[in-house]
Design a protein around this motif. Structure first.
Motif, short mmCIF file in Angstrom:
data_model
loop_
_atom_site.label_atom_id
_atom_site.label_comp_id
_atom_site.label_asym_id
_atom_site.label_seq_id
_atom_site.Cartn_x
_atom_site.Cartn_y
_atom_site.Cartn_z
N HIS A 131 11.33 21.72 13.25
CA HIS A 131 12.45 21.19 13.51
C HIS A 131 12.33 19.63 13.66
N ARG A 132 11.98 19.33 14.81
CA ARG A 132 11.90 17.86 15.32
C ARG A 132 10.98 16.82 14.54
N SER A 133 9.93 17.37 14.16
CA SER A 133 8.77 16.57 13.53
C SER A 133 9.57 16.25 12.08
N VAL A 134 9.80 17.26 11.40
CA VAL A 134 10.50 17.35 10.10
C VAL A 134 11.72 16.19 10.18
N VAL A 137 6.70 11.53 1.62
CA VAL A 137 7.05 12.55 2.85
C VAL A 137 6.45 13.90 2.50
N GLU A 138 5.77 14.45 3.42
CA GLU A 138 5.15 15.70 3.16
C GLU A 138 5.41 16.40 4.60
N HIS A 139 5.86 17.75 4.52
CA HIS A 139 5.94 18.47 5.55
C HIS A 139 4.90 19.78 5.45
N ARG A 140 3.82 19.57 6.20
CA ARG A 140 2.83 20.38 6.07
C ARG A 140 2.95 21.93 6.47
N MET A 187 0.82 -1.08 0.02
CA MET A 187 -0.13 0.10 0.05
C MET A 187 0.91 1.24 -0.20
N THR A 188 0.37 2.37 -0.22
CA THR A 188 1.07 3.65 -0.19
C THR A 188 1.09 4.24 1.33
N VAL A 189 2.30 4.57 1.80
CA VAL A 189 2.60 5.08 3.02
C VAL A 189 2.93 6.63 2.83
N THR A 190 2.20 7.50 3.62
CA THR A 190 2.59 8.66 3.62
C THR A 190 2.84 9.26 4.75
N VAL A 191 4.10 9.89 5.15
CA VAL A 191 4.53 10.34 6.37
C VAL A 191 4.39 11.82 6.23
N VAL A 192 3.65 12.57 7.16
CA VAL A 192 3.46 13.73 7.36
C VAL A 192 3.95 14.46 8.67
N SER A 193 4.85 15.57 8.34
CA SER A 193 5.31 16.44 9.56
C SER A 193 4.39 17.43 9.70
N PHE A 194 4.22 17.88 11.08
CA PHE A 194 3.09 18.86 11.18
C PHE A 194 3.49 19.54 12.57
N GLY A 195 2.95 20.78 12.98
CA GLY A 195 3.16 21.46 14.33
C GLY A 195 1.81 21.41 14.74
#
Length: 296
Positions: free
Chosen positions: A263-266, A285-288, A171-179
């Motif tokens: 910083h950390r989540s990214v 990977v996405e950095h919202r 399957m497709t996995v998307t990793v998203v960083s956020f604040g």
């Protein structure tokens, strides 16, 4: 369900008992990349298929729901199938059915009227429909009884029957960083809070840099707590992802959050992206919130 293959063009017609799960199947087919149309009169199938086949490959997989809601039009389905056989087109029929008790329960839960008994008892409509579908059921090469199946189990069966080989693998996995200050992603399946990790914000030279920059990553990674966390997170992912795949999930969204998403989540999202990619998963990977350039 009828399948026609012409030069890599595939047409699927979904049919069977009302309340047997055709709506769930059409959603599963959409997830597999099929162009889906509900309640198309059988006589229009050949022309519709021809138009799609001439799309230059833009539409190569089609799923059409054809059932007794079509009234008298539905009775021409057998004739349409015979016509396609004469033209040399290969096909399968997958017939969806369920027990009387299951269908009655589903209709009572949704408070809908059975199409074959709009003003009568559901059981009477079921009997009429079974008689009317007997000829089409006799043509079936696959029959699925959905009585004891969960939505995930039914989707799994459809995936095994109609997915291309590469779609069965991962399957497709998307990793998203956020604040967290901007709110959690609403579509996240898993949320990891990394605000407990050492914060580069308090290092003047790192404050305005993002977790994508090597100097920030080196600062976060040098702390034992970060390395211990990644080890445990990797173990959790190794345990969970195969179960999500088995369930038939087509997309998994893992959200990694810190205070401002800079910083950390990214950094952790990038590490998780690298880990999953090395495992062979189809991963993005996405950095919202990095676009805000917010200082934590």
């Amino acid at each position: 369900m009828f399948t026609m293959t012409i030069d890599n063009f595939r047409l699927v017609i979904i049919t069977g008992m009302s309340g047997a799960g055709k709506s769930q199947v059409i959603r599963a087919m959409e997830d597999l990349g099929y162009f889906c149309v509900d309640n198309l009169p059988p006589m229009l199938i050949p022309k519709f298929a021809e138009l799609c086949a001439q799309s230059g490959g833009k539409v190569s997989k089609i799923a059409l729901v054809v059932d007794i809601r079509g009234g008298e039009f539905f009775d021409t389905l057998a004739q349409v199938l015979e016509g396609m056989e004469k033209q040399g087109h290969l096909y399968e029929i997958l017939f969806l059915e369920a027990s009387d008790a299951t269908i009655i329960r589903r209709y009572k839960e949704t408070r809908r009227r059975h199409p074959m008994a709009p003003h009568g008892r559901i059981s009477e409509g079921i009997n009429r429909e079974r008689d009317r579908l007997e000829q089409i059921r006799g043509r079936a090469t696959h029959i699925i009884d959905t009585s004891g199946l969960s939505t995930a189990e039914l989707k799994g069966k459809i995936t095994l029957l109609f997915a291309e080989e590469r779609e069965l693998e991962r399957m497709t996995v998307t990793v998203v960083s956020f604040g967290f200050k901007y709110g959690m992603p609403l579509d996240a399946d898993m949320v990891m809070d990394v605000r407990f990790l050492p914060n580069p914000f308090y290092v003047e030279s790192l404050r305005r840099k993002s977790g994508q920059e090597a100097v920030v990553g080196e600062y976060i990674w040098k702390w034992p707590v970060t390395q211990q966390f990644m080890e445990k997170l990797a173990g959790l992912i190794d345990f969970l992802v195969p179960h999500y795949v088995k369930e038939g999930k087509s997309q998994l969204i893992i959200a990694i959050g810190c205070t401002g998403g800079l910083h950390r989540s990214v950094f952790i999202a990038e590490k998780m992206f690298e880990y999953l990619k090395a495992k062979g998963f189809k991963v993005n990977v996405e950095h919202r919130d990095i676009k805000h350039n917010v200082i934590e």
